[in-house]
Design a protein around this motif. Sequence first.
Motif, PDB file in Angstrom:
ATOM      1  N   GLN A   1       0.822  -1.202   0.000  1.00 16.12           N
ATOM      2  CA  GLN A   1       0.000   0.000   0.000  1.00 16.12           C
ATOM      3  C   GLN A   1       0.855   1.249   0.000  1.00 16.12           C
ATOM      4  OE1 GLN A   1      -1.966  -1.210   3.760  1.00 16.12           O
ATOM      5  NE2 GLN A   1      -1.441   0.872   4.487  1.00 16.12           N
TER       6      GLN A   1
ATOM      7  N   GLY B   1       0.010   4.954   1.216  1.00 20.50           N
ATOM      8  CA  GLY B   1      -1.062   5.662   1.899  1.00 20.50           C
ATOM      9  C   GLY B   1      -2.209   4.696   2.154  1.00 20.50           C
ATOM     10  N   GLU B   2      -3.391   5.066   1.737  1.00 14.72           N
ATOM     11  CA  GLU B   2      -4.559   4.204   1.922  1.00 14.72           C
ATOM     12  C   GLU B   2      -4.824   3.307   0.724  1.00 14.72           C
ATOM     13  OE1 GLU B   2      -6.307   3.979   4.796  1.00 14.72           O
ATOM     14  OE2 GLU B   2      -4.728   5.302   5.566  1.00 14.72           O
ATOM     15  N   GLU B   3      -4.102   3.537  -0.382  1.00 12.04           N
ATOM     16  CA  GLU B   3      -4.379   2.783  -1.608  1.00 12.04           C
ATOM     17  C   GLU B   3      -3.594   1.474  -1.629  1.00 12.04           C
ATOM     18  OE1 GLU B   3      -5.027   3.600  -6.363  1.00 12.04           O
ATOM     19  OE2 GLU B   3      -3.696   4.941  -5.239  1.00 12.04           O
ATOM     20  N   VAL B   4      -4.281   0.396  -1.997  1.00  9.34           N
ATOM     21  CA  VAL B   4      -3.693  -0.944  -2.020  1.00  9.34           C
ATOM     22  C   VAL B   4      -3.363  -1.336  -3.458  1.00  9.34           C
ATOM     23  CG1 VAL B   4      -4.114  -3.392  -1.584  1.00  9.34           C
ATOM     24  CG2 VAL B   4      -4.827  -1.674   0.094  1.00  9.34           C
TER      25      VAL B   4
ATOM     26  N   ALA C   1       1.156  -4.473   2.881  1.00 13.37           N
ATOM     27  CA  ALA C   1      -0.213  -4.388   3.402  1.00 13.37           C
ATOM     28  C   ALA C   1      -0.464  -5.592   4.276  1.00 13.37           C
ATOM     29  CB  ALA C   1      -1.207  -4.337   2.251  1.00 13.37           C
TER      30      ALA C   1
END
Length: 341
Positions: free
Chosen positions: A124, A126-129, A340
């Motif tokens: 990941q 930030g918040e994006e996977v 992640a």
Amino acid sequence: MTIGLMAQVKRVKVTYIYELLTRRNVVGVGLGYKISQGVNTGELSLVVSVTHKVDSSALSAEDLVPQALNGVKTDVVETGVLRALSSIPSSELGPRDRWRPVVPPGVTAGHYRITAGTFGCLVQRGEEVFILSNNHVLADSNNGQQEDAILQPGAADGGTMDDRIATLADYVPLDFGTAPPECSIAKLSASLLNYVAGAFGSRHRLEVVKQTEGFNRVDAALARPLSPDLVSNEILYIGVPAGVGTATLGTEVQKTGRTTGHTQDTITQIDATLRVNYNGPTALFTGQLVAGPMSQPGDSGSAVLDMDERVVGLLFAGSNAATIINPIDEVLSALNVELAL
């Protein structure tokens, strides 16, 4: 093994690496324990990987690998030609099957123009996977463009555009030693010389290329899932990674890959410099891990974990005798992502 001894062997490697790589059949040099008559002696040595061994009488003096260099013993190991391990065409769901509604790491996937590789793990930014795998799996060895389709299963396993699960998001370019020209003077000079050659009836033409540094540390890329709930972070046959680890000599490792499934082996070399064949062009990699023969074509992109289920590397190349792995910290740093969990 003392820190001082490790430092000494690393210094010898730095001194002789490029001289050794010019010798006949040599494809890599790394640090590992010397093997004598099939037995690990526990003695740190400079491991020289060759495509095949030949009798010393058939080699010139310039091609012989010395038994020692500056007091450090060498160990010549036959690995064959090291190749990037994208696939060659070829009741319970397995690594080569189509997985839906959720796709786990460890299964077949790849750019729509390649055969097939392996979905390694989730990372990941930030918040994006993202899906993590190799450049040559997700980005078609620098030929891919952002938003290109990523298929699961890969094309070699029957995947079509209807099997798109992600799009290409980012990759670390592979450096093959040359790049498209940027110098207008060089391009103009080549055009003029080609014009003159043509006027005299020559059918030969000059092409301008830019010389690049030619060094690589990772073969890595990211794909953006079409939907976050389409992918899982539970690696097939292994489970959810426990975190990030560091592999060293003797570390037992495991992976799940598209072709050979779940396999285990041991790290036999660290800090290896190796020449890898990409179906024609070759790329030089530094700082690599080498394990035993735990992979085959199609396993490229597999996450490599230690036996505590910590991710230690990203598998990208090998042969029938060896597996080549990018250290995971180099991969995460190059792509500016984290694992992640």
